[in-house]
Scaffold this active site. Structure first.
Site, PDB file in Angstrom:
ATOM      1  N   CYS A 280       0.812  -1.222   0.000  1.00  0.00           N
ATOM      2  CA  CYS A 280       0.000   0.000   0.000  1.00  0.00           C
ATOM      3  C   CYS A 280       0.844   1.270   0.000  1.00  0.00           C
ATOM      4  O   CYS A 280       0.647   2.160  -0.840  1.00  0.00           O
ATOM      5  CB  CYS A 280      -0.966  -0.021   1.174  1.00  0.00           C
ATOM      6  SG  CYS A 280      -0.224   0.132   2.822  1.00  0.00           S
ATOM      7  N   HIS A 328      -2.711   1.358   6.819  1.00  0.00           N
ATOM      8  CA  HIS A 328      -3.100   1.218   5.413  1.00  0.00           C
ATOM      9  C   HIS A 328      -3.356   2.595   4.820  1.00  0.00           C
ATOM     10  O   HIS A 328      -3.913   3.476   5.481  1.00  0.00           O
ATOM     11  CB  HIS A 328      -4.345   0.352   5.276  1.00  0.00           C
ATOM     12  CG  HIS A 328      -4.618  -0.046   3.847  1.00  0.00           C
ATOM     13  ND1 HIS A 328      -3.877  -0.999   3.183  1.00  0.00           N
ATOM     14  CD2 HIS A 328      -5.530   0.407   2.942  1.00  0.00           C
ATOM     15  CE1 HIS A 328      -4.328  -1.130   1.945  1.00  0.00           C
ATOM     16  NE2 HIS A 328      -5.322  -0.281   1.776  1.00  0.00           N
ATOM     17  N   HIS A 340      -5.930   1.789  -4.275  1.00  0.00           N
ATOM     18  CA  HIS A 340      -5.032   1.281  -3.233  1.00  0.00           C
ATOM     19  C   HIS A 340      -4.567  -0.118  -3.606  1.00  0.00           C
ATOM     20  O   HIS A 340      -5.141  -0.783  -4.472  1.00  0.00           O
ATOM     21  CB  HIS A 340      -5.729   1.272  -1.865  1.00  0.00           C
ATOM     22  CG  HIS A 340      -6.700   0.130  -1.693  1.00  0.00           C
ATOM     23  ND1 HIS A 340      -6.821  -0.585  -0.535  1.00  0.00           N
ATOM     24  CD2 HIS A 340      -7.598  -0.434  -2.560  1.00  0.00           C
ATOM     25  CE1 HIS A 340      -7.745  -1.525  -0.663  1.00  0.00           C
ATOM     26  NE2 HIS A 340      -8.226  -1.450  -1.880  1.00  0.00           N
TER      27      HIS A 340
END
Length: 365
Positions: A280, A328, A340
């Site tokens: 990520c 994240h 993402h």
């Protein structure tokens, strides 16, 4: 009164039947006691999601240790080069000091006053003595230079030793986090392996549909970019899956989103910064780098890399963060959606920001 008859012993055939029945019942009971129920798709998904969430936390710590290791390695190389140069300078000074010491040994045997009395040319001797005083002053300066150089060399060596010790510690932490990631991912895979064939087929079908969707999104984004990077916002009937950058957005925003959309469909790989796989924060860092902005490696550090933005003020290109520990991160593209890189087994995708525990957003400077 008649005699009571003793019951006759069971025949061998009857014993065999009874023994088989009892043994069979015991096996059945044992099997019933130890049989593990087939896990449901919902329960496995819940556990797998939890393990993947824990793995991603470890992945971000791994990324942090990896970045620190790289920084320390660069610093250690720099200071070791400095030590090597200092040692060369020190060796040269020692050679010069050795020559001076030899000369003093040869000339210091006679008192200067006696030398003046005995010298056949006192005027010449006095000239030589004045020159010798200059030599002595030069020797004093050389000694001071040698002492200073040795002190700097000792300090640099101590710094290099401390840095290498710290590098070893970070390397050990890096290895431990790697084990944690691998362990959790292995546990998740073991759970998936316990699913029935039908449930595994459902998961595979879902993954295939997600990959096809990501591929379609990537194709649509590429087509849109090839037409014009500055066209007006999409009108009725246009593809709204990937909103165009805000007309007020800078060229930097367009570069960020253009790069991110080009990665759609590429696999997630933990610890990866591209170009064929991403985690990520690796994806967000590369997207911003494509626009000339350098971000820290970890999502937690990216959280502190700009101005905090309220959810109602989000604009395309902003970084959006999730979960309480900010492990994240994605890139906001408008219309409540982001690009993402999700987790192991999945690909870079477009997803509403509402599907994960939203923590906030940052607009890097």
């Amino acid at each position: 009164m008649g005699k009571r008859r003793k019951p006759s012993p069971p025949s061998r055939a009857r014993l065999a039947v009874l023994t088989t029945a009892v043994a069979g019942g015991a096996v059945l009971a044992a099997g019933t006691a130890h049989a593990e129920p087939t896990p449901t798709l919902a329960s496995v998904k819940e556990q797998v999601d939890k393990l993947n969430d824990e793995a991603e936390q470890s992945i971000e710590r791994y990324n942090g240790f990896q970045a620190k290791q790289q920084s320390l390695q660069a610093d250690a190389t720099r200071i070791q080069d400095k030590v090597a140069r200092g040692q060369e300078a020190m060796n040269e000074l020692r050679t010069r000091l050795g020559a001076v010491a030899g000369e003093q040994y040869r000339t210091n045997g006679i008192d200067p006053g006696i030398q003046l009395m005995l010298d056949s040319d006192p005027a010449g001797y006095l000239e030589r003595a004045a020159a010798q005083n200059q030599v002595v002053e030069g020797q004093t300066a050389l000694l001071k230079q040698a002492r200073d150089e040795q002190r700097r060399l000792d300090q640099d060596r101590a710094e290099a030793a401390a840095m290498l010790t710290q590098l070893d510690s970070v390397g050990a932490s890096l290895g431990e986090e790697k084990k944690q990631v691998q362990s959790r991912l292995a546990q998740a895979q073991a759970l998936l392996n316990k699913l029935s064939a039908a449930d595994r087929a459902r998961i595979n079908a879902q993954e295939s549909a997600e990959k096809a969707k990501a591929a379609a999104q990537q194709a649509a984004a590429a087509d849109r970019a090839s037409r014009s990077a500055d066209r007006p916002a999409a009108g009725p009937g246009a593809d709204a899956t990937l909103p165009s950058p805000s007309p007020s957005g800078s060229g930097r925003v367009a570069d960020i989103i253009k790069f991110a959309t080009a990665q759609l469909g590429k696999p997630y790989e933990w610890g990866s910064t591209g170009p064929n796989t991403w985690d990520c924060s690796g994806l967000t860092g590369a997207a911003y780098r494509a626009a000339g902005v350098k971000l820290p490696r970890m999502s937690q550090d990216q959280w502190n890399a700009g101005t905090r933005i309220a959810r109602g003020d989000l604009q395309p290109g902003d970084l959006v963060f999730f979960y309480g520990d900010i492990h994240h991160v994605g890139i906001y593209i408008g219309d409540g959606k982001m690009i993402h890189s999700p987790r192991t087994g999945k690909n870079v995708e477009v997803l509403p920001i509402s599907v994960m525990p939203y923590m906030g957003a940052v607009r890097p400077a």
